[in-house]
Design an enzyme around this catalytic site. Structure first.
Site, mmCIF file in Angstrom:
data_model
loop_
_atom_site.group_PDB
_atom_site.id
_atom_site.type_symbol
_atom_site.label_atom_id
_atom_site.label_comp_id
_atom_site.label_asym_id
_atom_site.label_seq_id
_atom_site.Cartn_x
_atom_site.Cartn_y
_atom_site.Cartn_z
ATOM 1 C CG ASP A 49 -1.807 1.070 1.279
ATOM 2 O OD1 ASP A 49 -2.951 1.008 0.700
ATOM 3 O OD2 ASP A 49 -1.559 2.164 1.841
ATOM 4 C CE1 TYR A 54 0.992 7.845 2.242
ATOM 5 C CE2 TYR A 54 1.335 5.679 1.864
ATOM 6 C CZ TYR A 54 0.340 6.437 2.548
ATOM 7 O OH TYR A 54 -0.830 5.958 2.835
ATOM 8 C CE LYS A 79 -3.648 4.675 0.230
ATOM 9 N NZ LYS A 79 -2.262 4.505 0.706
ATOM 10 C CG HIS A 110 -4.339 9.985 0.267
ATOM 11 N ND1 HIS A 110 -3.078 9.755 -0.334
ATOM 12 C CD2 HIS A 110 -4.327 9.332 1.426
ATOM 13 C CE1 HIS A 110 -2.320 9.076 1.011
ATOM 14 N NE2 HIS A 110 -3.243 9.062 1.800
HETATM 15 P P1 NAP Z 1 1.027 1.715 12.001
HETATM 16 O O1 NAP Z 1 1.265 0.627 11.041
HETATM 17 O O2 NAP Z 1 -0.185 1.652 12.817
HETATM 18 O O3 NAP Z 1 2.459 1.726 12.841
HETATM 19 C C1 NAP Z 1 3.709 1.869 12.410
HETATM 20 C C2 NAP Z 1 4.416 2.205 13.474
HETATM 21 O O4 NAP Z 1 4.681 1.154 14.432
HETATM 22 C C3 NAP Z 1 5.968 2.458 13.187
HETATM 23 O O5 NAP Z 1 6.471 3.405 14.163
HETATM 24 C C4 NAP Z 1 6.757 1.132 13.266
HETATM 25 O O6 NAP Z 1 7.985 1.466 13.460
HETATM 26 C C5 NAP Z 1 5.998 0.499 14.449
HETATM 27 N N1 NAP Z 1 5.830 -0.726 14.331
HETATM 28 C C6 NAP Z 1 5.558 -1.746 13.154
HETATM 29 N N2 NAP Z 1 5.316 -2.800 13.694
HETATM 30 C C7 NAP Z 1 5.895 -3.049 14.796
HETATM 31 C C8 NAP Z 1 6.120 -4.250 15.953
HETATM 32 N N3 NAP Z 1 5.593 -5.316 15.492
HETATM 33 N N4 NAP Z 1 6.413 -3.933 17.085
HETATM 34 C C9 NAP Z 1 6.471 -2.330 17.476
HETATM 35 N N5 NAP Z 1 6.288 -1.453 16.744
HETATM 36 C C10 NAP Z 1 5.947 -1.791 15.397
HETATM 37 O O7 NAP Z 1 1.282 2.909 11.294
HETATM 38 P P2 NAP Z 1 0.891 3.777 9.783
HETATM 39 O O8 NAP Z 1 1.896 3.615 8.866
HETATM 40 O O9 NAP Z 1 0.347 5.179 10.278
HETATM 41 O O10 NAP Z 1 -0.329 2.936 9.078
HETATM 42 C C11 NAP Z 1 -0.030 1.728 8.211
HETATM 43 C C12 NAP Z 1 -0.300 1.986 6.923
HETATM 44 O O11 NAP Z 1 -1.571 2.491 6.561
HETATM 45 C C13 NAP Z 1 0.681 3.263 6.155
HETATM 46 O O12 NAP Z 1 1.998 2.930 6.161
HETATM 47 C C14 NAP Z 1 -0.105 3.350 4.904
HETATM 48 O O13 NAP Z 1 -0.002 2.561 3.827
HETATM 49 C C15 NAP Z 1 -1.525 3.378 5.606
HETATM 50 N N6 NAP Z 1 -1.858 4.675 5.732
HETATM 51 C C16 NAP Z 1 -2.988 5.231 5.173
HETATM 52 C C17 NAP Z 1 -3.695 6.493 5.327
HETATM 53 C C18 NAP Z 1 -4.643 7.298 4.581
HETATM 54 O O14 NAP Z 1 -4.960 8.435 4.695
HETATM 55 N N7 NAP Z 1 -5.000 6.717 3.560
HETATM 56 C C19 NAP Z 1 -3.058 7.133 6.705
HETATM 57 C C20 NAP Z 1 -2.390 6.589 7.394
HETATM 58 C C21 NAP Z 1 -1.989 5.257 7.030
HETATM 59 P P3 NAP Z 1 9.205 0.986 12.473
HETATM 60 O O15 NAP Z 1 8.778 0.964 10.947
HETATM 61 O O16 NAP Z 1 10.524 1.701 12.894
HETATM 62 O O17 NAP Z 1 9.180 -0.645 12.610
#
Ligand code: NAP
Length: 272
Positions: A49, A54, A79, A110
Site C-alpha cells: 500500500d 508518500y 492513491k 486519498h
Molecule cells: P502503523 O502501521 O499503525 O504503525 C507503524 C509504527 O509502528 C511504526 O512506527 C513502526 O516502526 C511501528 N511498528 C511496526 N510494527 C511493529 C511491531 N511489530 N512492534 C512494535 N512497533 C512496530 O502506522 P501507519 O504507517 O500510520 O499505518 C500503516 C499504513 O496504513 C501506512 O503505512 C499507509 O500505507 C496506510 N495509511 C493510510 C492513510 C490514509 O490516509 N489512507 C493514513 C495513514 C496510514 P518501524 O517502522 O520503525 O518498525
C-alpha cells in the site's frame, strides 16, 4: 473462513484483495523502502500500500521488479493526492510510471476533498480502461459515502480508514458492510502510540503474542484488510505471524470496548 497469509477477501467488483498488506507511509524512499518491500515479499506478503504523496512509489516499483515475483501475484495500491484533483489522469499516469507498472490493482482517492465527485468520474474511466483494476476511497465518512453513492453508479470497492481498538469505527464498519464496501484498516498499530497499553498487553500475554500481532489479528477477525507498516525485517515478519491463533470472542469484545476515538492521523469528520 480459516485465515492464512494467502487469504484474499472478495471485493464488490468481483476481484480479490490480499487480507494482509505492507503499508509504506513514512518509509523513506530508496534503499530502505526497497528493503522493506523485499522483506515483506520474502515473508509472504503479496500486497503493498503506497501513495503518490508518500514519495516512494519508484522504490516500491524497483523492489517489485527485483523480487522476480510474477506481477499477477502481487496486489499494488496507490492513491490520488489532494492537490492532483485538477488532473487525476495525469497524476495516475505519473504514479504508474514511477511504479514501472502498466496497471495498479487498486487506485484510491486519498481524502474526500471538495472536488471528489468530478475526480470519481475520472477514476471510473481509469477503472473502465483496465489501468486501475479496482477503485476505492479513503478517509470517507458515512456522509461522504452516502453522497457518492447517490451520484455514482460505481460503488467504491474499499474505504481505507484508521481502525484499531482505540478508534473503533463500528457505525462506519456496519454501514460499509451493508453496502458491500470493504474496509481497509490503516494505522492498525495506532501509529505506534498504544502498543504498550496495559490492557492490550494482558490480552497479548494470554496468546503469547505481541500487542502488534493482537491488533493485526483483530482487524482480520473483523473481516478487514489490514496494512501494518514497518521498515524492520523482524517486525515485518512478526506482523505476518498472525495466522496460527484466534482471538476468542470475549477478548474481541474487550478489545472493542477500548474505543476512545483516538485519531493518530487525520480526522475527516468535518471535511466538507
Ligand atoms: P502503523 O502501521 O499503525 O504503525 C507503524 C509504527 O509502528 C511504526 O512506527 C513502526 O516502526 C511501528 N511498528 C511496526 N510494527 C511493529 C511491531 N511489530 N512492534 C512494535 N512497533 C512496530 O502506522 P501507519 O504507517 O500510520 O499505518 C500503516 C499504513 O496504513 C501506512 O503505512 C499507509 O500505507 C496506510 N495509511 C493510510 C492513510 C490514509 O490516509 N489512507 C493514513 C495513514 C496510514 P518501524 O517502522 O520503525 O518498525
Amino acid at each position: 473462513m480459516k485465515l492464512s497469509i494467502n487469504t484474499r477477501f472478495p471485493m464488490n467488483d468481483g476481484l480479490g484483495i490480499p487480507a494482509l498488506g505492507l503499508g509504506v507511509w513514512q518509509t523513506p524512499s530508496g534503499k530502505q523502502c526497497e528493503a522493506a518491500v523485499l522483506a515483506a515479499l520474502e515473508a509472504g506478503y503479496r500486497h503493498i500500500d503506497t501513495a503518490a504523496i508518500y514519495g516512494n512509489e519508484a522504490s516500491v516499483g524497483a523492489a517489485l521488479h527485483k523480487s522476480g515475483i510474477p506481477r499477477t501475484e502481487i496486489f499494488v495500491t496507490t492513491k490520488l493526492w489532494n492537490e492532483d484533483h485538477g488532473n487525476p489522469t495525469k497524476a495516475f499516469d505519473k504514479s504508474l510510471k514511477r511504479l514501472q507498472l502498466d496497471y495498479v490493482d487498486l487506485y484510491l482517492m486519498h481524502f474526500p476533498v471538495p472536488e471528489r465527485n468530478q475526480s470519481w468520474t475520472v477514476m471510473e474511466e481509469l477503472h473502465a480502461s483496465g489501468k486501475a483494476r479496482s477503485i476505492g476511497v479513503s478517509n470517507f465518512t458515512i456522509r461522504h459515502l452516502d453522497e457518492l453513492l447517490a451520484r455514482s453508479k460505481t460503488i467504491p470497492a474499499v474505504n481505507q480508514v484508521e481502525f484499531h481498538p482505540f478508534l473503533y469505527q463500528k457505525e462506519l464498519l456496519e454501514y460499509c458492510q451493508s453496502k458491500k464496501i470493504l474496509i481497509e484498516a490503516y494505522s492498525p498499530l495506532t501509529h505506534g502510540q498504544r502498543l504498550d497499553d496495559r490492557r492490550l498487553q494482558q490480552i497479548a500475554g494470554k496468546y503469547a503474542k505481541s500487542t502488534a500481532q493482537i491488533l493485526i489479528r483483530r482487524c482480520l477477525q473483523h473481516g478487514l484488510v489490514v496494512l501494518p507498516k514497518s521498515v524492520r525485517r523482524e517486525r515485518i515478519e512478526e506482523n505476518s505471524a498472525v495466522f496460527d491463533f484466534e482471538i476468542k470472542a470475549d477478548d474481541m469484545t474487550q478489545l472493542d470496548s477500548l474505543n476512545e476515538n483516538l485519531r493518530t492521523c487525520w480526522d475527516p469528520t468535518d471535511a466538507p
